[in-house]
Scaffold this active site. Structure first.
Site, PDB file in Angstrom:
ATOM      1  N   PHE A  85       0.914  -1.269  -0.014  1.00 55.92           N
ATOM      2  CA  PHE A  85      -0.048   0.095   0.023  1.00 55.92           C
ATOM      3  C   PHE A  85       0.805   1.342   0.023  1.00 55.92           C
ATOM      4  O   PHE A  85       0.161   2.346   0.267  1.00 55.92           O
ATOM      5  CB  PHE A  85      -0.981   0.032   1.010  1.00 55.92           C
ATOM      6  CG  PHE A  85      -0.127  -0.457   2.430  1.00 55.92           C
ATOM      7  CD1 PHE A  85       0.372   0.839   3.161  1.00 55.92           C
ATOM      8  CD2 PHE A  85      -0.395  -1.687   3.098  1.00 55.92           C
ATOM      9  CE1 PHE A  85       1.207   0.251   4.453  1.00 55.92           C
ATOM     10  CE2 PHE A  85       0.358  -1.827   4.120  1.00 55.92           C
ATOM     11  CZ  PHE A  85       1.135  -0.657   4.924  1.00 55.92           C
ATOM     12  N   TYR A  86       2.014   1.197  -0.223  1.00 50.56           N
ATOM     13  CA  TYR A  86       3.038   2.456  -0.408  1.00 50.56           C
ATOM     14  C   TYR A  86       2.628   3.204  -1.930  1.00 50.56           C
ATOM     15  O   TYR A  86       3.817   3.327  -2.518  1.00 50.56           O
ATOM     16  CB  TYR A  86       4.429   1.859  -0.322  1.00 50.56           C
ATOM     17  CG  TYR A  86       4.909   1.492   1.137  1.00 50.56           C
ATOM     18  CD1 TYR A  86       4.012   1.628   2.274  1.00 50.56           C
ATOM     19  CD2 TYR A  86       6.118   0.804   1.247  1.00 50.56           C
ATOM     20  CE1 TYR A  86       4.413   1.520   3.423  1.00 50.56           C
ATOM     21  CE2 TYR A  86       6.291   0.582   2.623  1.00 50.56           C
ATOM     22  CZ  TYR A  86       5.601   0.607   3.696  1.00 50.56           C
ATOM     23  OH  TYR A  86       6.044   0.413   5.036  1.00 50.56           O
ATOM     24  N   GLY A  87       1.696   3.650  -1.882  1.00 51.06           N
ATOM     25  CA  GLY A  87       1.210   4.448  -2.964  1.00 51.06           C
ATOM     26  C   GLY A  87       0.237   3.724  -3.644  1.00 51.06           C
ATOM     27  O   GLY A  87      -0.188   2.367  -3.570  1.00 51.06           O
TER      28      GLY A  87
END
Length: 345
Positions: free
Chosen positions: A59-61
């Protein structure tokens, strides 16, 4: 690699690499620039005789962009994959970031991550324990780790890391799933040193688990580049945190001034150190403290350029003397960070 091999490879590390800030920002770092930095991390790790450690997130972006960067990097440099241990966070709603720890959700998160990255992931971690699934008396949901164990047996991941856990959870999960555990990822910096006082670090040492220390540079506070809230780009989540409000920064930056004036500026020119190197050196110096001898503190700074990687991964520069370490810790006894780690302004 077996879990034992993964633990051994992690224990050899001095510094790992956090890839979150490459993509989880208003404007992601261009791939060409990110790849140069990533390549340099692998290069430096090779020179030191161990694998590199890439800490990534589902979920890093948006649209799995963080994992896409890793996928494309190894598509460009396939021979480097064997030289990197990948640890991936997941198990959360990618839009709201709320934990999703059901068996099926965790399995799907692993499969999504493996698909996005293009293959095997060495270590997987549910980013937060989904306590909403716990029944009375439980401190963690069994089904989350049952799912991860199944993924290990299927050969799509190699081991498990814990993330943002407390002492009680570490002990309970280790009791049930210890044969799969490789490390524990928690925050540690001069601004956030809770794990040294709440039993987490001592428990990891007792159980022989390495500690992956995220945000070792205080989310930028320990780089010397943040002077006011205006220095934080629009769209950056730090802009809305209490710790980074202008009022809080006036107090929080007193620690930075102390470090600059009493440590950095007092170093001789032939043994200079930057604020970032000092901050990393402080984290690693805990490895010399006898009560933590069973653990290994490993900071995972970011680094979006070759120059930043060179600064953060300079193992000769990121060292403190015992006197400096003690002086800093003495100052910390009277310093109190304004704003909890995720407290909103």
């Amino acid at each position: 690699m077996s879990v034992a091999d993964l633990k051994n490879n992690i224990h050899k590390l001095d510094t790992g690499y956090g890839l979150m800030s490459l993509t989880w920002r208003a404007e992601p770092i261009p791939q060409s620039q990110a790849f140069e930095a990533m390549h340099r991390v692998v290069e430096l790790s090779r020179e030191r005789g161990h694998k590199a450690f890439f800490n990534v997130g589902e979920f890093y972006g948006p649209d799995f962009i963080n994992l896409s960067y890793v996928h494309d990097f190894f598509a460009k440099y396939p021979d480097l994959r064997k030289d990197v241990v990948i640890s991936c966070k997941g198990g959360a709603d990618n839009a709201t970031l709320t934990p999703r720890g059901s068996h099926d959700d965790v399995v799907q998160s692993v499969k999504n991550s493996v698909s996005a990255i293009g293959g095997y992931i060495d270590i997987f971690e549910v980013a937060r324990i989904d306590t909403s699934l716990c029944t009375k008396g439980e401190v963690y949901p069994y089904e989350s780790f049952e799912a991860l164990a199944e993924m290990i047996s299927e050969g799509v991941i190699g081991g498990i890391s814990l993330s943002e856990v407390n002492e009680e959870q570490i002990r309970a999960i280790h009791k049930d799933w210890g044969k799969f555990l490789t490390c524990v990822e928690v925050e540690l910096s001069l601004f956030s040193n809770d794990i040294l006082h709440n039993g987490i670090a001592k428990t990891c040492a007792e159980l022989g688990l390495s500690i992956i220390c995220y945000s070792p540079l205080g989310r930028g506070l320990l780089t010397g580049q943040l002077k006011s809230n205006a220095d934080i780009p629009e769209g950056d989540f730090r802009k809305s945190l209490k710790r980074f409000s202008d009022e809080s920064l006036k107090k929080n930056l007193t620690l930075v001034r102390f470090l600059q004036e009493e440590i950095v500026d007092k170093r001789p020119q032939n043994n200079s150190i930057t604020l970032a190197q000092l901050a990393l050196g402080w984290v690693k110096h805990w490895n010399k403290v006898p009560e933590y001898s069973g653990a290994k503190f490993i900071p995972i700074p970011s680094g979006s350029s070759i120059s930043k990687v060179n600064e953060n991964f300079d193992e000769q520069k990121t060292k403190l003397t015992d006197q400096e370490f003690n002086a800093i810790n003495k100052y910390l006894t009277t310093f109190h960070t304004v704003g909890d780690r995720y407290e909103m302004a």
